[in-house]
Write an enzyme that holds these catalytic residues in place. Structure first.
Site, short mmCIF file in Angstrom:
data_model
loop_
_atom_site.label_atom_id
_atom_site.label_comp_id
_atom_site.label_asym_id
_atom_site.label_seq_id
_atom_site.Cartn_x
_atom_site.Cartn_y
_atom_site.Cartn_z
N CYS A 1 43.45 51.07 43.92
CA CYS A 1 43.07 49.94 44.80
C CYS A 1 44.31 49.21 45.31
CB CYS A 1 42.18 48.95 44.05
SG CYS A 1 40.65 49.68 43.44
C1 BEZ Z 1 41.98 52.41 40.65
O1 BEZ Z 1 41.92 51.68 41.62
O2 BEZ Z 1 43.02 52.93 40.31
C2 BEZ Z 1 40.77 52.68 39.82
C3 BEZ Z 1 39.76 51.74 39.73
C4 BEZ Z 1 38.66 51.99 38.94
C5 BEZ Z 1 38.57 53.19 38.25
C6 BEZ Z 1 39.58 54.14 38.39
C7 BEZ Z 1 40.68 53.88 39.16
#
Ligand code: BEZ
Length: 213
Positions: free
Chosen positions: A46
């Site tokens: 994210c």
């Molecule tokens: C991420 O943004 O890295 C992420 C968020 C939730 C689960 C897995 C990865």
């Protein structure tokens, strides 16, 4: 939860965001819009996604597209995380992030897929036209960061096909030949497509992109 389908009016809502309270439809005004969810603040994928969107702001502006992100985290969390995004992605977050702590908007847009995660939003994208209708939806799992070049590509296609009687073929990019839609008769082609056309089959007719000089 509501089922949203292409062509439906994008549900309106009022939300707290990092840029203050917004009424979604009023905030969109006459522009196109992208509403996209991410699973959670302070997560790696994210962080790269929101940094990338910030860097693409001029591309979205050129296309009259307003972008707003959403997760089920609160404002304090968003504001703290923005500092990390700016620092690590070498950018400045320049679009609002909705704080949807009670998941109301996530539920309205069916962004929580319980068999993927019971609480967090998946990576949903809604592209909304100036008529407030949903033009495109994408859903990615948490483990796959989105390709924002693809998002610009589909916006180019949506904006082109909204105003010209063409469709865009597989792997089309801005500037490539377009397909003349089937309900245009051969007699109408010279007036609608003065740049000419190539008939490969009676149902497969190509023309140079009509909105370019
Ligand atoms: C991420 O943004 O890295 C992420 C968020 C939730 C689960 C897995 C990865």
């Amino acid at each position: 939860m509501s089922t949203i389908r292409l062509g439906d009016e994008a549900p309106n809502f009022t939300a707290q965001t990092t840029a203050g309270e917004i009424n979604f439809h009023n905030w969109l005004g006459d522009d196109w819009g992208i509403l996209f969810s991410h699973p959670a603040d302070y997560t790696p994928v994210c962080t790269t996604e929101l940094g990338t969107v910030a860097k693409y702001k001029t591309e979205f502006d050129k296309r009259n597209v307003k972008v707003v992100a959403l997760s089920v985290d609160g404002l304090e969390s968003h504001n703290g995380w923005i500092k990390d995004i700016n620092e690590t992605q070498n950018t400045t977050v320049n679009f609002p992030i909705i704080a949807d702590e009670n998941s109301e908007i996530a539920m309205l847009y069916d962004m929580i897929h319980p068999n993927a995660d019971s609480k967090l939003t998946v990576r949903s994208v809604f592209v909304i036209g100036p008529d407030k209708k949903v033009k495109l939806m994408l859903t990615y799992p948490a483990s796959t960061g989105r390709n924002f070049n693809e998002l610009l590509r589909v916006i180019d296609s949506l904006q082109l096909t909204a105003y010209h009687k063409v469709a865009t073929p597989a792997n089309w990019n801005n500037g490539d030949p377009c397909v003349i839609v089937p309900d245009v008769s051969n007699d109408e082609i010279p007036k609608l497509f003065p740049k000419g056309h190539t008939e490969i089959k009676p149902y497969l007719r190509l023309t140079p992109q009509p909105n370019l000089n």
